[in-house]
Design a protein around this motif. Structure first.
Motif, PDB file in Angstrom:
ATOM      1  N   ASP A 178      14.003  -7.300  -1.241  1.00  0.00           N
ATOM      2  CA  ASP A 178      13.425  -6.346  -0.312  1.00  0.00           C
ATOM      3  C   ASP A 178      11.964  -6.669  -0.048  1.00  0.00           C
ATOM      4  N   ILE A 179      11.308  -7.135  -1.097  1.00  0.00           N
ATOM      5  CA  ILE A 179       9.895  -7.469  -0.946  1.00  0.00           C
ATOM      6  C   ILE A 179       9.728  -8.570   0.098  1.00  0.00           C
ATOM      7  N   GLU A 180      10.609  -9.561  -0.019  1.00  0.00           N
ATOM      8  CA  GLU A 180      10.582 -10.644   0.967  1.00  0.00           C
ATOM      9  C   GLU A 180      10.827 -10.107   2.375  1.00  0.00           C
ATOM     10  N   ALA A 181      11.813  -9.247   2.471  1.00  0.00           N
ATOM     11  CA  ALA A 181      12.158  -8.667   3.773  1.00  0.00           C
ATOM     12  C   ALA A 181      11.007  -7.842   4.324  1.00  0.00           C
ATOM     13  N   GLU A 182      10.379  -7.086   3.414  1.00  0.00           N
ATOM     14  CA  GLU A 182       9.222  -6.280   3.793  1.00  0.00           C
ATOM     15  C   GLU A 182       8.130  -7.158   4.397  1.00  0.00           C
ATOM     16  N   LYS A 183       7.855  -8.222   3.684  1.00  0.00           N
ATOM     17  CA  LYS A 183       6.811  -9.137   4.106  1.00  0.00           C
ATOM     18  C   LYS A 183       7.122  -9.686   5.500  1.00  0.00           C
ATOM     19  N   ALA A 184       8.362 -10.097   5.688  1.00  0.00           N
ATOM     20  CA  ALA A 184       8.770 -10.635   6.982  1.00  0.00           C
ATOM     21  C   ALA A 184       8.616  -9.573   8.075  1.00  0.00           C
ATOM     22  N   LYS A 185       8.932  -8.349   7.697  1.00  0.00           N
ATOM     23  CA  LYS A 185       8.841  -7.244   8.664  1.00  0.00           C
ATOM     24  C   LYS A 185       7.386  -7.073   9.134  1.00  0.00           C
ATOM     25  N   ASP A 192       8.035   3.804  14.261  1.00  0.00           N
ATOM     26  CA  ASP A 192       7.902   2.524  13.580  1.00  0.00           C
ATOM     27  C   ASP A 192       7.672   1.396  14.587  1.00  0.00           C
ATOM     28  N   THR A 193       8.677   0.620  14.839  1.00  0.00           N
ATOM     29  CA  THR A 193       8.552  -0.485  15.776  1.00  0.00           C
ATOM     30  C   THR A 193       9.208  -0.143  17.094  1.00  0.00           C
ATOM     31  N   PHE A 211       3.594  -9.051  16.962  1.00  0.00           N
ATOM     32  CA  PHE A 211       3.548  -8.198  18.159  1.00  0.00           C
ATOM     33  C   PHE A 211       2.109  -7.938  18.593  1.00  0.00           C
ATOM     34  N   VAL A 212       1.275  -7.624  17.609  1.00  0.00           N
ATOM     35  CA  VAL A 212      -0.112  -7.289  17.939  1.00  0.00           C
ATOM     36  C   VAL A 212      -0.839  -8.508  18.491  1.00  0.00           C
ATOM     37  N   LYS A 226      -0.552  -5.759   4.330  1.00  0.00           N
ATOM     38  CA  LYS A 226       0.769  -5.336   3.838  1.00  0.00           C
ATOM     39  C   LYS A 226       1.650  -6.530   3.521  1.00  0.00           C
ATOM     40  N   ALA A 227       1.455  -7.591   4.272  1.00  0.00           N
ATOM     41  CA  ALA A 227       2.241  -8.800   4.010  1.00  0.00           C
ATOM     42  C   ALA A 227       1.626  -9.613   2.876  1.00  0.00           C
ATOM     43  N   GLU A 228       0.556  -9.062   2.298  1.00  0.00           N
ATOM     44  CA  GLU A 228      -0.146  -9.671   1.165  1.00  0.00           C
ATOM     45  C   GLU A 228      -0.627 -11.084   1.441  1.00  0.00           C
TER      46      GLU A 228
END
Lengths: 200, 498
Positions: B161-168, A44-45, B175-176, B323-325
């Motif tokens: 979780d959706i919010e958390a997902e987005k933040a992730k 993953d990360t 990073f990229v 993925k972050a829409e």
């Protein structure tokens, strides 16, 4: 004449060698290199964001006889689209790893039909190690038919006069050290690959 | 309506009256192209840029607000003398012409409709544009699959979780982008080792006699590449660290500029040849004096690696943005640019090995197809035997060459010796040869010539590809001529279709 081209005289005990890592896309070349460099595999990360291909990494590998080999590892992409550009990276390689995924028979076919002839043609005479990646996938399951057999790897290496065949798992880490120890040793044996090739 | 017609007629008149002043047109066209990319004007480079035709990628631009096409740029350039209001209608005409041409030549290349892409389609390196498209589409397909998996997970998770997902995902994207910037910094440093290292040294110290004049080939246009990355790109990418949504638009904006890599790669084989000659002698001596760890070839390969790498980084940025829409429009365009540019560089490398062609290869338009085919020349003197030829199809010429594989060649690439060519505007196509399903014929229509080329493809599919591509450039030429000769009739026909 006779001195290694990659180093200056002041560092006599360490030699430099360029290793090209090739094979089809998605077989796991980048993961193999990463595992070797950092000894970690993270699905993953944060490492998975590092894109594959076209990176030059360095690590010093110490041989059993105490000699140090500074490896410059060229991670060369697998995609065919930029074939001619990728090719420009091969010349002056001292050794090569040709990789395939043992869960991907197509990638082995590409090794046979494309990568081995290509490497031999562009870098004649360099030591080449055949590497079967994703060994863990075979260990996990019993339906062996879908996987490349270990004996197939060995016979392909033998019939093309390669240095040998090693299977490894970047996920679990087994075999990774063997791959680089072997290629460093073989690369170090050869004094100055490209001079020999150029003077032909 | 009649006013528009009058303008069109005037434009046509202008066209004929200025037709004998091509240099003027060139200048205007060049400027128009620069404007359209919003790139600030830079001091003139002594290094020649590729011609406008070779660097445009029409299939990608969804809207033609400002056209950069050669055809429309020429037409538009006539209009710069006219009042603004009148000018628009003729630009519209030019755009319509362009759209027709686009439709005919590139039937389904809307990058957003990747579902139309057939993954089973064979990947060959002779389909220049298509392959870059596939590269692009594959990425999209890949993402869609992952997205679906992602959605399954989401079904049984809560909104938090959706919010958390987005933040992730946004964090991953960060990073990229950091990687993009960090590697750019390293890259500029490497280029500086060449420009401020080798090039400065060789300028300030006398060259060995036999090296005299060869230094230009060694470095190609790397100075231009260095200047741009150092002065522009690095700063642009730095801004992305705090404003990640900018990434895509940078690559789109500088598309034209990035074509300097095509030139660099075209020169690279020649450079390698000279470098290898002096690697252990002169360049080793300079390396030691500069105190560099890397050798010259390790530095000279950096631009080749870099131009391929952007695309990989953009794929990841796109993936996480999706993925972050968040909006991916610009990123998709950017990815497309960064697939097309290295692909063009890749293909031009082959052309760089063509020897003996008198004309200017960079003035023949885009390279559309290349392959090794069997070719037989027929003239009043009779028919020659079929011979294996490397065939290059450009927008304006088809070139037949002989492939020479030299064992001595350290760089292991064949050389192509020019044999023959046909100009597209003096060529006609016959797509069948009786009893020979793999063959087609090209006839030279130059007055006084009776030369015909019979070409045999490798498969029916392969023949289809060539015939289709040749027909489309012949049609395009026909359309262009008709539009120039009678723009009103042409425009009427267009509106009828719409």
């Amino acid at each position: 004449m006779g001195s290694c081209c990659c180093k200056s005289k002041e560092v006599e005990e360490e030699i430099s060698r360029k290793i090209s890592v090739v094979g089809n896309g998605e077989v796991g070349k980048t993961c193999l290199i990463k595992r070797y460099l950092t000894d970690e595999f993270d699905e993953d990360t944060p490492h998975s964001y590092i894109p594959s291909a076209l990176q030059v990494d360095e690590k010093v590998e110490e041989l059993k006889n105490g000699k140090k080999v500074h490896l410059f590892i060229y991670d060369l992409g697998g995609r065919d689209t930029f074939k001619h550009l990728t090719r420009m990276n091969y010349p002056r390689s001292d050794a090569a790893l040709i990789c395939f995924g043992i869960d991907d028979k197509e990638s082995l076919k590409a090794v046979k039909e494309y990568w081995i002839p290509e490497m031999i043609r562009i870098c004649p005479g360099i030591p080449i190690l055949l590497v079967g990646l994703k060994k863990d996938k075979r260990d996990e399951t019993r339906t062996i038919e879908n996987f490349v057999r270990e004996s197939d790897g060995h016979s392909l290496a033998k019939s093309n006069n390669l240095v040998g065949y090693v299977e490894c798992s970047s996920l679990k880490g087994d075999g990774v050290k063997t791959v680089f120890a072997t290629i460093a040793r073989e690369a170090a044996k050869r004094q100055n690959t490209q001079k020999a090739a150029e003077s032909v | 309506d009649s006013a528009a017609a009058a303008v069109a007629a005037a434009a046509a008149k202008e066209t004929t009256s200025t037709a004998d002043q091509p240099p003027q047109i060139c200048v205007v066209a060049q400027k128009a192209a620069l404007d359209s990319t919003n790139e600030e004007e830079e001091p003139a480079q002594d290094i020649e840029m590729p011609p406008p035709m070779a660097i445009q990628d029409h299939s990608f631009k969804p809207e033609k607000e400002v056209s950069t096409d050669d055809v429309s740029a020429k037409l538009a350039s006539q209009l710069s003398l006219k009042p603004q209001a009148e000018a628009n209608s003729t630009i519209d005409l030019a755009n319509q012409i362009e759209n027709v041409v686009k439709h005919q030549t590139e039937p389904c290349q809307d990058p957003s409709q990747d579902t139309s892409h057939d993954p089973s389609q064979d990947l060959t390196d002779n389909q220049v544009a298509t392959t870059a498209d596939q590269e692009f589409n594959q990425t999209n397909e890949h993402n869609t699959k992952e997205e679906e998996e992602e959605e399954d997970d989401k079904a049984d998770s809560e909104e938090k979780d959706i919010e958390a997902e987005k933040a992730k995902y946004l964090k991953k994207r960060q990073f990229v982008i950091q990687e993009l910037y960090d590697t750019e910094k390293d890259y500029v440093k490497d280029l500086a080792s060449i420009v401020d290292g080798y090039m400065a040294y060789m300028r300030d110290n006398p060259l060995p006699d036999e090296m005299e004049g060869k230094d230009k080939i060694v470095f190609g246009n790397i100075h231009q590449i260095y200047d741009w990355h150092n002065e522009t790109m690095l700063a642009e990418l730095e801004k992305c660290l705090t404003n990640p949504n900018r990434v895509g638009s940078i690559f789109v904006r500088y598309e034209r500029r990035l074509y300097m890599y095509v030139k660099y790669c075209e020169n690279k084989p020649k450079s390698e040849f000279i470098v290898s000659e002096y690697l252990d002698t002169y360049f080793e001596e300079v390396r030691q004096k500069l105190g560099h760890r890397l050798m010259l070839p390790d530095l000279l390969i950096k631009p080749v690696q870099r131009i391929m790498r952007y695309q990989l980084l953009l794929k990841d940025i796109l993936k996480y943005t999706e993925k972050a829409e968040e909006d991916t429009t610009e990123l998709k365009k950017a990815l497309r640019v960064m697939c097309v540019v290295p692909k063009a560089a890749n293909d031009m490398m082959q052309v760089g090995r063509l020897q003996g062609f008198d004309g200017k290869i960079t003035a023949q338009g885009k390279l559309l197809l290349q392959d090794t085919l069997l070719v037989s020349e027929v003239s009043s003197g009779g028919q020659q035997k079929f011979k294996e030829r490397r065939v290059f199809l450009f927008e304006q010429i088809i070139i037949f060459s002989e492939m020479i594989e030299s064992k001595k060649d350290n760089f292991s690439n064949p050389t192509y010796i020019y044999k023959n060519s046909l100009k597209v505007n003096k060529m006609s196509l016959c797509d069948t040869v009786e009893g020979e399903p793999l063959r087609f014929q090209l006839t030279d229509r130059t007055p006084g010539s009776d030369v015909r080329m019979i070409i045999q493809a490798n498969s029916e599919e392969n023949k289809e590809t060539w015939v289709k591509q040749i027909r489309s450039i012949l049609d395009m030429q026909g359309d262009f001529l008709r539009a120039l000769q009678s723009p009103i009739a042409y425009q009427k026909e267009l509106t009828k279709e719409l």
